[in-house]
Write a protein that holds these residues in place. Structure first.
Motif, short mmCIF file in Angstrom:
data_model
loop_
_atom_site.label_atom_id
_atom_site.label_comp_id
_atom_site.label_asym_id
_atom_site.label_seq_id
_atom_site.Cartn_x
_atom_site.Cartn_y
_atom_site.Cartn_z
N ALA A 87 49.72 7.70 -99.62
CA ALA A 87 48.11 8.15 -99.94
C ALA A 87 47.56 7.01 -99.20
O ALA A 87 46.36 7.67 -98.84
N GLY A 88 47.83 6.04 -98.91
CA GLY A 88 46.86 4.92 -98.03
C GLY A 88 47.69 3.83 -97.54
O GLY A 88 49.00 3.93 -97.69
N PRO A 89 46.97 3.08 -96.59
CA PRO A 89 47.74 2.10 -96.02
C PRO A 89 48.68 0.99 -96.67
O PRO A 89 49.59 0.55 -96.32
N ASN A 90 47.78 1.00 -97.94
CA ASN A 90 48.79 -0.31 -98.89
C ASN A 90 49.52 0.32 -100.08
O ASN A 90 49.99 -0.17 -100.93
N ALA A 91 49.65 1.72 -100.11
CA ALA A 91 50.13 2.35 -101.39
C ALA A 91 51.51 2.57 -100.97
O ALA A 91 52.06 2.44 -99.94
N LYS A 92 52.42 2.71 -101.96
CA LYS A 92 53.83 3.14 -102.12
C LYS A 92 54.11 4.52 -101.33
O LYS A 92 53.55 5.27 -101.75
N ALA A 93 55.22 4.50 -100.65
CA ALA A 93 55.57 5.77 -99.88
C ALA A 93 55.81 6.72 -101.26
O ALA A 93 56.53 6.57 -102.17
#
Length: 148
Positions: A87-93
């Motif tokens: 959901a975001g660049p630093n979020a978990k896949a």
């Protein structure tokens, strides 16, 4: 759209920093997307049915990449857009290889026209392959994941 104009547009895209160009005119529509090899490729062109088409030599032929047959259920892209695993660049896949997933769970996001579309799986199982890179453009029907 005549071939000389199309060739000029292809040259314009290949010599510039733009990666995609779409033009709609009364006599048709053309979308040119620059490939990884820095060669512009016309993606689609619609012309009126009544317009005569003269045979002309093809400037370049582009072969579709050979995709090996995958076993298991293949989750395909329901739209054209940009593939994101999280959901975001630093979020978990959303989905990792080896992860158990249930039917209806989100497994990726496809951004289309600045709208983030969460893609859910149709089946449950184990993710065995991720077939796209994060941030990669995807086409309609392109394989994204393999689920066993």
């Amino acid at each position: 759209m005549d071939l000389r104009k199309l060739k000029t547009l292809i040259d314009l895209v290949s010599e510039s920093n733009i990666s995609e160009l779409e033009i709609t005119e009364a006599d048709g529509k053309v979308r040119i997307v620059k490939s990884d090899g820095a060669v512009a490729v016309p993606m689609m062109m619609a012309a009126p049915v009544a317009a005569p088409v003269a045979a002309a030599p093809v400037a370049a032929a582009v072969a579709a990449p050979v995709v090996p047959e995958e076993t298991g259920y293949i989750v395909k892209s329901p739209m054209v857009g940009t593939f994101y695993r999280a959901a975001g660049p630093n979020a978990k896949a959303f989905a990792e290889i080896g992860q158990q997933i249930k039917e209806g769970e989100p497994i990726c996001i496809i951004e289309a026209m600045k709208i983030m579309n969460e893609i859910d799986t149709d089946v449950g199982g184990t993710i065995t392959k991720v077939l796209c890179e994060n941030g990669q453009p995807v086409e309609f029907g392109q394989p994204l994941f393999v689920i066993e």
